[in-house]
Design a protein around this motif. Structure first.
Motif, mmCIF file in Angstrom:
data_model
loop_
_atom_site.group_PDB
_atom_site.id
_atom_site.type_symbol
_atom_site.label_atom_id
_atom_site.label_comp_id
_atom_site.label_asym_id
_atom_site.label_seq_id
_atom_site.Cartn_x
_atom_site.Cartn_y
_atom_site.Cartn_z
ATOM 1 N N ARG A 55 25.907 3.511 33.442
ATOM 2 C CA ARG A 55 24.586 3.880 32.927
ATOM 3 C C ARG A 55 24.481 5.302 32.378
ATOM 4 N NH1 ARG A 55 24.378 0.838 37.159
ATOM 5 N NH2 ARG A 55 23.341 -1.172 37.051
ATOM 6 N N ASN A 56 25.260 6.193 32.834
ATOM 7 C CA ASN A 56 25.186 7.591 32.393
ATOM 8 C C ASN A 56 26.607 8.115 32.262
ATOM 9 O OD1 ASN A 56 23.973 9.974 31.663
ATOM 10 N ND2 ASN A 56 23.619 10.663 33.749
ATOM 11 N N PHE B 287 26.339 10.137 26.698
ATOM 12 C CA PHE B 287 26.335 11.551 26.340
ATOM 13 C C PHE B 287 26.589 11.724 24.839
ATOM 14 C CE2 PHE B 287 28.484 15.535 25.495
ATOM 15 C CZ PHE B 287 27.637 16.459 26.106
ATOM 16 N N ALA B 288 27.608 11.040 24.329
ATOM 17 C CA ALA B 288 27.956 11.152 22.911
ATOM 18 C C ALA B 288 26.821 10.649 22.018
ATOM 19 C CB ALA B 288 29.232 10.379 22.619
ATOM 20 N N ARG B 289 26.189 9.554 22.408
ATOM 21 C CA ARG B 289 25.057 9.018 21.639
ATOM 22 C C ARG B 289 23.918 10.026 21.614
ATOM 23 N NH1 ARG B 289 20.471 7.012 23.148
ATOM 24 N NH2 ARG B 289 19.274 5.710 21.735
ATOM 25 N N ARG C 30 20.681 14.282 18.825
ATOM 26 C CA ARG C 30 20.176 15.654 18.812
ATOM 27 C C ARG C 30 20.741 16.474 17.660
ATOM 28 N NH1 ARG C 30 19.377 17.662 24.992
ATOM 29 N NH2 ARG C 30 18.786 15.663 25.865
ATOM 30 N N LEU C 31 21.921 16.098 17.194
ATOM 31 C CA LEU C 31 22.527 16.798 16.056
ATOM 32 C C LEU C 31 22.026 16.268 14.716
ATOM 33 C CD1 LEU C 31 26.154 17.178 17.404
ATOM 34 C CD2 LEU C 31 24.523 19.026 16.952
ATOM 35 N N GLY C 32 21.169 15.258 14.763
ATOM 36 C CA GLY C 32 20.548 14.791 13.531
ATOM 37 C C GLY C 32 21.051 13.464 13.012
ATOM 38 N N VAL C 33 21.991 12.836 13.713
ATOM 39 C CA VAL C 33 22.447 11.510 13.292
ATOM 40 C C VAL C 33 21.336 10.518 13.621
ATOM 41 C CG1 VAL C 33 24.185 9.711 13.653
ATOM 42 C CG2 VAL C 33 24.845 12.122 13.711
ATOM 43 N N ILE D 127 24.419 4.982 14.237
ATOM 44 C CA ILE D 127 25.325 4.870 15.385
ATOM 45 C C ILE D 127 25.670 3.391 15.546
ATOM 46 C CG2 ILE D 127 25.580 5.237 17.863
ATOM 47 C CD1 ILE D 127 23.524 7.519 17.576
ATOM 48 N N PRO D 128 26.947 3.039 15.584
ATOM 49 C CA PRO D 128 27.328 1.627 15.686
ATOM 50 C C PRO D 128 26.720 0.968 16.928
ATOM 51 C CG PRO D 128 29.258 3.005 15.299
ATOM 52 C CD PRO D 128 28.108 3.923 15.542
#
Length: 123
Positions: free
Chosen positions: A82-83, A88-90, A95-98, A103-104
């Protein structure tokens, strides 16, 4: 990365926009009539805004985002299903604007499937 947020604009009262500067013209390029016309155009633009807010973009470094996330993703909170590193990567990508749609979808499926299986077995 750029981050968008809404800010409230402070609008000047209309009389303040129409005041002419009393300083003498140094090069003669802007006459008082031209200044007054520019100020009236600015006043009209401000009056046409439907609300006193506008969207602005601010620059945020990746280091700032990672420092914020370090406080939220503590090692004691790690959960394989769950965490985890994928969540984290998602979150970092968002937060970086993607955008979410970029995101696949398969990215989190394995962990989500494992979490659903664990909950089904537990119940």
């Amino acid at each position: 990365t750029l981050r968008k947020k809404w800010i409230q604009e402070v609008k000047s009262p209309p009389t303040a926009l129409l005041k002419l500067t009393s300083s003498p013209q140094s090069n003669g390029t802007n006459t008082n009539a031209e200044q007054q016309q520019q100020q009236q155009q600015q006043q009209q633009k401000e009056m046409q805004r439907p609300h006193p807010y506008r969207e602005v973009e601010t620059f945020v470094t990746g280091q700032t985002i990672m420092e914020q996330m370090a406080q939220e993703y503590m090692g004691i909170d790690y959960d394989l299903l769950r965490n985890n590193c994928c969540t984290f990567a998602r979150d970092a990508c968002l937060r970086l604007g993607v955008e979410e749609k970029d995101i696949p979808t398969w990215f989190l499926h394995l962990a989500e499937t494992g979490a659903a299986t664990e909950e089904a077995v537990a119940n």
